[in-house]
Design a protein around this motif. Structure first.
Motif, PDB file in Angstrom:
ATOM      1  N   VAL A 169     -15.294 -16.985 -13.269  1.00 21.26           N
ATOM      2  CA  VAL A 169     -14.945 -16.145 -12.120  1.00 21.26           C
ATOM      3  C   VAL A 169     -14.861 -14.673 -12.516  1.00 21.26           C
ATOM      4  CG1 VAL A 169     -13.743 -18.037 -10.959  1.00 21.26           C
ATOM      5  CG2 VAL A 169     -12.429 -16.431 -12.341  1.00 21.26           C
ATOM      6  N   GLY A 208     -13.215 -25.535  -6.584  1.00 21.16           N
ATOM      7  CA  GLY A 208     -12.237 -24.589  -7.109  1.00 21.16           C
ATOM      8  C   GLY A 208     -10.821 -25.137  -7.056  1.00 21.16           C
ATOM      9  N   LEU A 222     -13.345 -22.055 -16.390  1.00 24.77           N
ATOM     10  CA  LEU A 222     -13.270 -21.601 -15.006  1.00 24.77           C
ATOM     11  C   LEU A 222     -12.996 -20.102 -14.932  1.00 24.77           C
ATOM     12  CD1 LEU A 222     -13.350 -22.459 -12.030  1.00 24.77           C
ATOM     13  CD2 LEU A 222     -10.874 -22.785 -12.146  1.00 24.77           C
ATOM     14  N   LEU A 223     -12.058 -19.622 -15.716  1.00 21.56           N
ATOM     15  CA  LEU A 223     -11.681 -18.220 -15.637  1.00 21.56           C
ATOM     16  C   LEU A 223     -12.778 -17.301 -16.156  1.00 21.56           C
ATOM     17  CD1 LEU A 223      -7.897 -18.310 -16.609  1.00 21.56           C
ATOM     18  CD2 LEU A 223      -8.956 -18.441 -14.353  1.00 21.56           C
ATOM     19  N   VAL A 283     -19.688 -21.689 -12.403  1.00 23.24           N
ATOM     20  CA  VAL A 283     -18.343 -21.925 -11.863  1.00 23.24           C
ATOM     21  C   VAL A 283     -18.305 -23.221 -11.062  1.00 23.24           C
ATOM     22  CG1 VAL A 283     -16.563 -21.039 -10.306  1.00 23.24           C
ATOM     23  CG2 VAL A 283     -17.782 -19.479 -11.841  1.00 23.24           C
ATOM     24  N   VAL A 307      -9.228 -16.933  -9.310  1.00 21.32           N
ATOM     25  CA  VAL A 307     -10.161 -17.931  -8.783  1.00 21.32           C
ATOM     26  C   VAL A 307     -10.327 -17.744  -7.278  1.00 21.32           C
ATOM     27  CG1 VAL A 307     -10.604 -20.395  -8.485  1.00 21.32           C
ATOM     28  CG2 VAL A 307      -9.570 -19.569 -10.612  1.00 21.32           C
TER      29      VAL A 307
END
Length: 519
Positions: free
Chosen positions: A105, A236, A101-102, A121, A251
């Motif tokens: 983003v 998210g 996820l990181l 994402v 995020v």
């Protein structure tokens, strides 16, 4: 915008073959020949339950930054092997999910659309949901797929300018007592720079539930990017629930940037644009609906009638008619049923990208509706979900032929001692989707186990899925089966077969790559 980024670079019935029901608890997996998944068993089971950076690039905490950099810096052809090695050495499922996820983003710009390459994402939560619904030994495959998909999106972003999220401008972050108000004012004005610093202050000074309420409001206010704004809000926050709120700031900075996207248009706050009109009607009507809006009765016939209304309505009329139904004493669950069935019907009528997003957007909006605590926000999400349905129908009209299949006309054939089974259903998927839908409805209506069909669909997605939409759609549709009222849900799952993978589809290329990495 310099605080946010930097530029560094109809249904045809055929006779169904009759067979006795198989013993589906173990027989589905065997019948569908999913032995390929055995390769995952070389990795630890997942229970259900200091590289340098440029000074102006957002940096994550020391516990996760090295893993994110490993994902960023490892070539695509080596990333599966690299992460297989890390997992064997003790890196956890949650750590890999966090890095996914990181990295997304930080490296993938949610513009010019929140879709396209940004699916790297958006798909993280879908892969996570697929993992949660799988046996322990199978849970790594969706994550390996998402790792590979990130590298593809990262490469595309490099070609488009190599965007990277910048560090927040700390000198402009509002103090805690002003952060929420500053964020709301910036969002109302569609002010990207002000919103970026405001969300940083807001995240640092408020709890996850409060911030979610704000994000859910702005994620549903306009119909742009075919629903991806609402999808990003839901996906998210759902991923943050797994990896931890301490990772929320980057995020939600990315999410804020995505929610303010109106590429090629004037500022919506000072304009009258089609994407925003239904939202204005919604804001007027939620003030008129009293506190008893959630006390009506569930009425399945009313749900079918509302389905018919949504086939013809404009986005603004859909909002008004939904509000009238609530005021007449119909429970919101029946409205949700109509929305799910509408999305499923569109999948039957044009099984392609627009209809797919009608389903994934409804999944996101209904998730937010169930999680939100504010009455006004819940009503807003429900009414805007109704507005999105006609928007999607209009978009389908511009994409080619739209069929005339109607989800409420699905019928279960009269059966004797013989019946259809799961293997037959997924064999039909690759040959004739209308046959597969009819077979699925028959199977479910004659006491077939939905859990076995859903399990088979997930495994086929692991093996056959080639695109982020395969994961996004299957995760949404298989989850939403349980959100529809029991009397109507079989229709929804039957319609889903128009977009689920079939048994005879080709395996994706990742299967062999993972096998080689684990050999």
């Amino acid at each position: 915008m310099n605080q946010v980024n930097q530029t560094k670079i109809a249904a045809r019935k055929l006779p169904l073959q009759r067979r006795q029901f198989m013993e589906v608890i173990g027989g589905v997996t065997a019948g569908l020949a999913f032995s390929e998944l055995a390769m995952m068993r070389g990795l630890p089971r997942v229970s259900a339950a200091e590289a340098t950076l440029e000074h102006n690039t957002v940096r994550f905490s020391d516990d996760i930054e090295p893993l994110v950099r490993l994902l960023e810096d490892t070539p695509r052809e080596r990333v599966v092997q690299a992460f297989a090695d890390k997992i064997r050495s003790g890196t956890s499922y949650r750590e890999v999910l966090t890095a996914l996820l990181l990295a997304g983003v930080r490296n993938v710009q949610p513009r010019p659309s929140v879709g396209f390459k940004f699916h790297a994402v958006l798909v993280v939560n879908s892969a996570h949901l697929a993992s949660l619904g799988s046996p322990d030994e199978d849970r790594w495959l969706p994550i390996f797929w998402a790792l590979d998909y990130f590298k593809s999106a990262q490469s595309q972003d490099v070609k488009e300018g190599d965007w990277t999220m910048a560090a927040v401008d700390e000198s402009a972050v509002p103090p805690p007592h002003m952060a929420k108000r500053s964020f709301e004012e910036a969002m109302q004005k569609w002010d990207v720079e002000a919103a970026d610093v405001a969300i940083a202050g807001y995240v640092r000074s408020a709890g996850a539930n409060e911030v979610f309420e704000s994000m859910a409001r702005y994620g549903c206010r306009d119909f742009r990017s075919i629903g991806h704004k609402a999808i990003y809000v839901a996906n998210g926050f759902r991923t943050l629930q797994c990896i931890g709120w301490r990772y929320a700031e980057p995020v939600l900075r990315s999410l804020t940037y995505a929610l303010l996207n109106h590429t090629g248009e004037p500022n919506p706050s000072t304009s009258d644009l089609a994407a925003d009109r239904a939202g204005r009607v919604t804001e007027e009507l939620i003030l008129e609906l009293g506190s008893s809006w959630n006390e009506g009765k569930i009425d399945h016939q009313a749900a079918i009638q509302h389905l018919q209304t949504l086939r013809q309505a404009t986005p603004e009329d859909a909002v008004r008619e939904t509000a009238k139904l609530i005021q007449s004493g119909i429970h919101p669950q029946s409205i949700s049923d109509a929305l799910f069935l509408s999305a499923g019907e569109m999948v039957m009528q044009q099984p392609a990208i627009v209809a797919l997003h009608s389903a994934t957007s409804t999944n996101a909006l209904q998730y937010a509706y169930r999680i939100a605590s504010s009455d006004q926000n819940r009503l807003r999400l429900l009414l805007q979900n109704a507005a999105f349905i006609p928007h999607f129908r209009q978009a389908m009209d511009s994409r080619g032929k739209v069929g005339d299949s109607q989800i409420n006309e699905l019928a279960s054939e009269s059966v004797g001692e013989d019946s259809v089974n799961v293997e037959q259903i997924f064999d039909s998927v690759g040959k004739d989707r209308s046959v597969a839908a009819t077979a699925t409805f028959q199977y479910l209506e004659t006491n077939g186990r939905a859990e076995d069909l859903i399990h088979a669909a997930r495994q086929l997605t692991f093996l056959k899925g080639n695109d982020s939409h395969d994961y996004k759609y299957s995760s949404a549709a298989l989850e939403d089966y349980y959100a529809v009222s029991p009397e109507l849900r079989n229709r929804y799952l039957a319609a889903a077969t128009y977009l689920l993978p079939g048994k005879n589809d080709r395996n994706n290329s990742l299967v062999n790559r993972v096998r080689e990495a684990l050999a």
